[in-house]
Design an enzyme around this catalytic site. Structure first.
Site, short mmCIF file in Angstrom:
data_model
loop_
_atom_site.label_atom_id
_atom_site.label_comp_id
_atom_site.label_asym_id
_atom_site.label_seq_id
_atom_site.Cartn_x
_atom_site.Cartn_y
_atom_site.Cartn_z
CD1 TRP A 139 -1.11 2.39 2.14
CD2 TRP A 139 -2.92 1.66 1.05
NE1 TRP A 139 -2.05 3.40 2.15
CE2 TRP A 139 -3.17 2.98 1.48
CE3 TRP A 139 -3.92 0.98 0.34
CZ2 TRP A 139 -4.37 3.64 1.24
CZ3 TRP A 139 -5.12 1.65 0.08
CH2 TRP A 139 -5.33 2.96 0.54
CD1 TRP B 249 -3.76 4.66 4.96
CD2 TRP B 249 -4.58 3.90 6.89
NE1 TRP B 249 -3.42 5.55 5.94
CE2 TRP B 249 -3.91 5.11 7.14
CE3 TRP B 249 -5.16 3.22 7.97
CZ2 TRP B 249 -3.82 5.69 8.41
CZ3 TRP B 249 -5.07 3.79 9.23
CH2 TRP B 249 -4.42 5.01 9.45
NE ARG C 269 -5.26 13.60 9.35
CZ ARG C 269 -6.46 13.57 9.93
NH1 ARG C 269 -6.57 13.65 11.24
NH2 ARG C 269 -7.55 13.47 9.18
CG ASP D 282 -1.26 11.15 2.25
OD1 ASP D 282 -2.14 10.48 1.73
OD2 ASP D 282 -1.39 11.71 3.36
#
Ligand code: DQQ
Length: 527
Positions: free
Chosen positions: A67, A94, A188, A70
């Site tokens: 996987w 994820w 974040r 970003d």
């Protein structure tokens, strides 16, 4: 690339390449990176599966397996481009977020490097190293990222000129919590830049029922960060109506802006944030360390996310973005890989204030066999018999005539039961990617996607499309400004045809160039 003429790559069969007849590079990549296999299968079996997967792109950047999401901390350092990315080394779903790492000297061909950041047991990033940025302080490259959970900001630095090893700050987290009294939906994805002697950091956040926010922090020494104020805030970009029984999701609601990316564009500034399924672009004024949006739109469709830019060797603002899968989690998990990086895109100030976004010209180094046509008139469907493939760049300039709709079809089977359409529609003034017939398999991904930014037709003007087809990925650039990214998973590996079409009248094609693209990876694994 698979083309209408050949299923081999430079005369090397992918399976031979993997299993040793020619070399063992693909397998080596997976073993060197100590990949686990989610289903307990062997690394060799995984490598063979990936190498034989016709959906796996061959000139877009991919993780070696499993996987990716970003793009993180892109940076040009000492003659090399570094690209980090959210990576799960254990499975094609994820989770367990690490920072994968790859390097390139030309922005196009990549070399996999060891994982840059991994969660530290008992550390502030024990549950994952989320997205962030790279920057250089006192000649030393640094990374700043979100450690979870809870969400805190952490740093690491590298003394290695090749940036292959990173050491985390002893004082992590450098920002342990959101500002007191602010009840944020998230905290974040730090992004960082310098003004005079100050380092400034933006952090993605938002407030339930109150839209998204970007929080601004400053420091001089990188250890002591001070919260200043909100750099930018705004209501949801699209009305959010949860389905009955749906759990509140701050990102979907527009109450959380992820991955803020803030940079000057001409005499104004741009702020990109990822929210509500896409990347929103805001252009406006930056004064007193506050951003006021004057214009807004979307960068691409809902399969493109978490975009992140950097300034490259030529002082260009280059944007990377994560291309999501369109298929189900069960399908990509079984395939053993998920997520693709877009081609590098160059941003610059455009007419009327919006950003112009174009593919980086370096991509042309991958152009192989060219095909050229000019001054065609199309009034129904015109199949181009001499050309085809699953790895193509198509450059086309239309002169809109009387046709209500016109465009290009790719991945077309001979009997046209499988095809993907890219259409310009005159009445609705839209550019549409139609994947309803991209696969004969009814379980596959079928939809009609519209380019989000208005794709305006004006009399007398031509319409220029650049289309990058790479197995299951289609990236479309319209008039050097608007972008639309799609995913297709054709069931027929022989569906490789290209056709032009017009409906309800005729369209002129001023010029058409199709290039068969050379792969950056001959085995779908090495980059
Ligand atoms: N992905 C990261 C987060 C970010 C999100 C986690 C956006 O840091 O907010 O993998 O896709």
């Amino acid at each position: 690339m698979r083309t209408a003429r050949s299923t081999k790559t430079l005369g090397i069969d992918r399976r031979d390449f993997l299993t040793g007849a020619v070399g063992c590079a693909g397998l080596g990549i997976l073993t060197r990176h100590a990949f686990h296999t989610a289903q307990g299968g062997s690394v060799r079996a995984l490598a063979e599966r990936l190498a034989d997967d016709p959906n796996r792109p061959r000139y877009h950047f991919l993780p070696p397996a499993h996987w990716m999401n970003d793009p993180n901390g892109p940076i040009y350092w000492q003659g090399t481009y570094h690209l980090f990315y959210q990576f799960n080394p254990s499975a094609a779903v994820w989770g367990e977020m690490h920072w994968g790492h790859a390097t390139s000297v030309d922005l196009i061909h990549w070399k996999h490097q060891p994982i840059a950041l991994a969660p530290t047991p008992d550390g502030p990033d024990k549950d994952g190293c989320f997205s962030g940025s790279a920057f250089v302080h006192n000649q030393t490259p640094h990374l700043i990222y979100t450690g979870v959970s809870p969400e805190t900001q952490c740093m690491a630095l590298s003394d290695d000129p090749q940036l292959l090893t990173w050491r985390k700050f002893k004082g992590n987290p450098v920002v342990p919590a959101p500002p007191t009294g602010l009840h944020v939906t998230g905290f974040r994805d730090p992004s960082i830049w310098k003004e005079g002697n100050d380092w400034l950091m933006s952090i993605g956040a938002g407030v339930r029922g109150g839209g998204g926010r970007v929080l601004l922090y400053t420091t001089r020494d990188l250890h002591h960060w001070r919260y200043n104020h909100t750099l930018a805030e705004g209501p949801p970009f699209v009305a959010y109506e949860p389905k009955p029984g749906e759990k509140y999701d701050a990102v979907r609601a527009g109450d959380m802006w992820e991955c803020p990316d803030f940079f000057p564009v001409g005499d104004r500034h741009a702020l990109l944030v990822s929210t509500q399924g896409g990347v929103a672009q805001m252009i406006g004024r930056y004064r007193d360390r506050k951003f006021k949006c004057e214009q807004q739109g979307w960068v691409d469709g809902d399969l493109y996310y978490a975009a992140k830019s950097f300034v490259d060797a030529q002082n260009r603002r280059v944007l990377w973005g994560w291309i999501r899968e369109g298929r189900s989690e069960a399908a990509y998990s079984a395939a053993g890989w998920a997520g693709v990086m877009s081609v590098p895109r160059v941003m610059m100030p455009g007419d009327g204030g919006a950003l112009d976004i174009k593919p980086a010209p370096e991509i042309a180094i991958l152009r192989g066999q060219p095909h050229h046509w000019s001054e065609l008139e199309v009034s129904s469907e015109k199949v181009l018999p001499a050309v085809g493939g699953d790895g193509l760049e198509i450059e086309i300039e239309f002169e809109p005539g009387s046709a209500e709709g016109f465009g290009v079809k790719v991945r077309r089977s001979r009997d046209s039961t499988e095809e993907t359409g890219i259409s310009c529609l005159r009445r609705s003034r839209a550019l549409v990617l139609d994947t309803r017939r991209s696969s004969r398999n009814p379980e596959d991904f079928h939809r009609v996607q519209k380019m989000p930014e208005s794709f305006q037709f004006s009399k007398g003007r031509t319409e220029k499309l650049s289309i990058f087809l790479d197995c299951s990925v289609i990236e479309i650039f319209a008039n050097g400004r608007s972008c639309l990214t799609g995913r297709i998973y054709p069931s027929g590996t022989e569906s490789l045809g290209v056709a032009l079409f017009a409906k309800g009248g005729a369209v002129g094609v001023k010029s058409l160039d199709i290039f068969e693209m050379n792969p950056i990876s001959h085995d779908r694994l090495t980059t």
